[in-house]
Design an enzyme around this catalytic site. Structure first.
Site, PDB file in Angstrom:
ATOM      1  CG  ASP A 284       4.292 -21.360  69.439  1.00 40.65           C
ATOM      2  OD1 ASP A 284       3.118 -21.614  69.701  1.00 40.65           O
ATOM      3  OD2 ASP A 284       4.723 -21.260  68.248  1.00 40.65           O
TER       4      ASP A 284
HETATM    5  C1  GLC Z   1       2.761 -20.860  65.422  1.00 45.61           C
HETATM    6  C2  GLC Z   1       1.942 -21.785  66.306  1.00 45.61           C
HETATM    7  C3  GLC Z   1       2.559 -23.146  66.477  1.00 45.61           C
HETATM    8  C4  GLC Z   1       3.288 -23.532  65.194  1.00 45.61           C
HETATM    9  C5  GLC Z   1       4.479 -22.590  65.043  1.00 45.61           C
HETATM   10  C6  GLC Z   1       5.268 -22.852  63.757  1.00 45.61           C
HETATM   11  O1  GLC Z   1       2.721 -19.563  65.933  1.00 45.61           O
HETATM   12  O2  GLC Z   1       1.591 -21.314  67.604  1.00 45.61           O
HETATM   13  O3  GLC Z   1       1.507 -24.069  66.791  1.00 45.61           O
HETATM   14  O4  GLC Z   1       3.742 -24.872  65.275  1.00 45.61           O
HETATM   15  O5  GLC Z   1       4.096 -21.230  65.128  1.00 45.61           O
HETATM   16  O6  GLC Z   1       4.467 -22.576  62.653  1.00 45.61           O
END
Ligand code: GLC
Length: 754
Positions: A284
């Site tokens: 993430d």
């Molecule tokens: C965010 C979220 C994740 C998302 C990613 C890209 O922090 O936790 O669910 O897909 O970053 O936006």
């Protein structure tokens, strides 16, 4: 290079439970490429910088970014979009870099790309996987014509504490419902042929237990038993993987002190080795760098090494692999084969998407101008929105409204187009949304509107006018709840009552004694027990997307009967959380008699106001003739459970028939009930259909010592319209013990209707 060769061989050897092994051509291509790639180029593939921000896509693709692409220093970009823009960016990679490896372009398509359909929790409330599949398919068309290859969805985090703002992104409290919706989205996004037309790569997230963060506090620790991790959290991930999802995303949280992004047992051990997953595992956002804050790495190089060893292939937005993996390798050359494996997964995914055959196959400038919020796409969003609405209460059949009624619409959310399209809006535009007020004005002659109060203001100066409007009307639609930004990421709330001045508005309008329909909007269950008790009719209407207004008007005016069901119970108070219908019986089951010492609060009634699976209809239904085709089955066998359902009402309507099971006596305590099947079906007045669930003994298994135990003994079955509206009961026996290799709630029950 040895690493590369070993990898190619590995890729060709089918492992149990894995997706279809890559074609020999893919493996050959990967082997050849790996042998030619420098370490810098390999690490480049593992680097996924942000190409922009959610509110400013593409904004970071500058000259320096293009140079990095030319050097082979980037594998993927997120927060980018646009057919022409991405074609030009892809051109730099495939025509100006040394090895011409195409880039992957990713974005969060969580409930639509431009045609936004209901937020995921509302989609779960449809209890209609086919409607979800249709929405995901539509979203994939809009996403792929815009040049994007990859969405970071489905989010499958089971959550039982609505203080966590991200409940809006998932399928609620039940793992079986979560599995069904994970499969529907994955197959909708990818179809069966990822290299086909208008597909996008799915990403099952957040692996794992992000929905179990302590106190519902986003990013906090999750500390849960191995049993809960495997029986509640893992099933939907397994279902998504089995549906062929091409990528997984690790989570921000730790599980009992082990950050998932450094959790080799979970990622490399379970996902890769046990389940046979060979797609991309992406971290993430910045989660690799955050291993330092977790206190498990002292330096970025150590964080990089930990994440790589855990099995994380790609570093989202953290830049840690790009800047420090090389020095980690210098410290520990044993990381090199792991890098080859990671790059192999990335290259295999690009091959599976057909990008080596045609790097420009995604993106269509002409269609990009025609498919967005087209009439067919709006129709798909409207059908889903209608199906997501949950009728909580309808005393005196106050609903549906007569078209001649003089209706007062009260509450700022009734005309809040931005909230209608929800959070995680990708390329959604609030101007595309038709609000409830706008829709009613086109359908009713006597509509008055008074905002009265709003979710983000304590200003009560509008309450008096709202009260006057309610007094002058035949019926008032009291529209209250949360706006789009009260839920989603980093939006945990400790207080789940109505925000802003809405409670005072609601009390004043209800105090008029005039007929009031409570229309609750928002991305999470709220704790509003007294309003739900006072209002004669109430609906949970979530955030329904671009067709919010028309869909809600269809329900309110009786064009369609509501049949949505709660994917999470509506709590009485945040103080009673977390809670679930699928709880253990305990040695002292909760008893309404406070003189008894039992598992409950003394200052709160037992359970939610409305539980999982609850939802009413404008019709009524009778259940009869529950029969089983066998009284006893073996551990590898199935039992067919058939029930007749009749529409005993006066209008055509859908019913959501639900099948629950319970193992009343086992080696470990089992939940008082668990969902093991459901089917939404349309019935005309007087019509009877027979619904058959084909339940496998494997679906009754429980986690024991690293495997799934099927225990000999009785299994109780309950069929009904909700987890607390059981209409018929039966039981069968499992003849002997057995074992299974699949999470019980990941196995979807085939359902037929005759
Ligand atoms: C965010 C979220 C994740 C998302 C990613 C890209 O922090 O936790 O669910 O897909 O970053 O936006």
């Amino acid at each position: 290079m040895a690493g590369g060769f070993a990898l190619a061989t590995t890729l060709l050897t089918p492992r149990p439970g894995r997706a279809a092994p890559p074609t020999a051509a893919h493996a050959q291509r990967i082997k050849t490429l790996l042998a030619r790639m420098t370490l810098d180029e390999k690490i480049g593939q593992m680097h996924q910088p942000a190409g922009g921000r959610q509110k400013a896509l593409n904004s970071k693709i500058d000259a320096a970014a293009l140079d990095l692409v030319r050097q082979g220093g980037v594998g993927s970009y997120l927060h980018v979009a646009g057919a022409q823009f991405l074609r030009d960016l892809q051109k730099v990679a495939v025509e100006e870099s040394r090895l011409k490896i195409p880039l992957l372009f990713a974005i969060d398509v969580i409930h639509g790309f431009r045609t936004l359909y209901p937020v995921p929790l509302a989609m779960a409330a449809t209890f209609d996987p086919e409607a979800y599949r249709a929405c995901a398919r539509m979203a994939a068309v809009e996403t792929s014509v815009s040049g994007l290859h990859w969405t970071f969805a489905p989010m499958v985090d089971v959550a039982r504490d609505p203080r966590w703002g991200r409940v809006v992104e998932g399928a609620g409290e039940d793992p079986y419902l979560g599995s069904a919706m994970a499969v529907a989205q994955t197959e909708g996004f990818q179809t069966k042929d990822l290299a086909g037309r208008d597909t996008v790569l799915a990403c099952v997230k957040h692996f794992g237990a992000y929905g179990a963060v302590a106190g519902g506090r986003d990013y906090d620790s999750a500390d849960l038993s191995e049993r809960t991790l495997n029986e509640v959290v893992m099933p939907a991930f397994h279902a998504g993987k089995t549906a062929g999802a091409g990528s997984f995303m690790t989570a921000f949280n730790d599980i009992g002190g082990v950050p998932t992004t450094a959790n080799a047992a979970l990622v490399r051990g379970q996902l890769r080795d046990k389940w046979g997953f060979d797609g991309i595992v992406v971290s993430d956002w910045n989660a690799i760098a955050e291993l330092i804050a977790h206190g498990v790495a002292e330096t970025p190089a150590q964080a990089a090494a930990l994440a790589l060893k855990a099995g994380v292939d790609m570093d989202m937005a953290g830049g840690v692999y790009a800047a420090h993996l090389k020095s980690a390798v210098a410290e520990d050359p044993s990381l090199l084969p792991l890098i080859d494996q990671a790059v192999g997964h990335i290259l295999l995914t690009k091959a599976r998407l057909g990008l080596f055959d045609d790097p420009y196959r995604f993106g269509d400038v002409a269609r990009e101008k025609t498919v967005m919020v087209s009439a067919p796409h709006r129709a798909i969003a409207r059908d889903a929105a209608r199906k997501a609405v949950v009728l909580l209460k309808n005393d005196g059949a106050l609903l549906p409204l007569a078209k001649t009624a003089k209706v007062a619409v009260v509450g700022a959310l009734a005309d809040d187009a931005r909230s209608a399209i929800g959070s995680w809006k990708a390329r959604g535009e609030e101007t595309d949304a038709v609000t409830l007020l706008a829709a009613l004005k086109t359908r009713l002659s006597g509509v008055t509107y008074v905002p009265g109060a709003a979710p983000r203001s304590d200003d009560l100066s509008g309450v008096a006018a709202a009260v006057e409007a309610a007094k002058a009307a035949d019926v008032t639609l009291l529209v209250v709840g949360e706006d789009f930004d009260h839920s989603a990421e980093s939006r945990s709330r400790a207080d789940l009552s109505l925000p802003g001045g809405q409670k005072a508005l609601a009390d004043a309008v209800l105090a008029t004694g005039k007929p009031v329909v409570l229309v609750v909007m928002g991305g999470r269950p709220l704790a509003i027990p007294d309003l739900l008790a006072k209002a004669p009719a109430s609906l949970m209407t979530w955030l329904l997307g671009v067709e919010s207004g028309p869909a809600l008007a269809d329900i309110l005016l009786g064009e369609a009967s509501p049949a949505g069901r709660l994917p999470m119970g509506l709590p009485r108070d945040a103080g009673g959380l977390p809670e679930t219908y699928a709880h253990y019986p305990t040695g002292r089951p909760a008893n309404p008699d406070l003189a008894q010492d039992t598992a409950r609060y003394h200052d709160l009634d037992i359970g939610p106001v409305y539980p999982f699976g609850h939802g009413l209809s404008y019709a009524s239904f009778a259940y009869s003739d529950l029969t089983l085709d066998k009284a006893t089955i073996g551990p590898n066998d199935t039992v067919s459970v058939t029930v007749a359902v009749t529409n005993t009402g006066k209008v055509a309507a859908d019913e959501v028939v639900q099948l629950y099971m319970r193992d009343p006596l086992a080696a470990v305590a089992r939940p008082v009930k668990e969902l093991r099947g459901f089917r939404r079906l349309a019935l005309k007045p007087g019509e009877t259909r027979r619904v058959t669930f084909k339940l496998a003994a494997r679906q009754c298994a429980f986690w024991e010592a690293g495997r799934w135990r099927i225990q000999k003994g009785k299994i109780e079955l309950m069929v009904g319209a909700s987890s607390d509206d059981i209409r018929a009961r039966a039981a069968f026996a499992i003849s002997v013990d057995g074992w299974s290799d699949t999470p019980a709630a990941a196995l979807l029950t085939p359902v037929t209707v005759a």
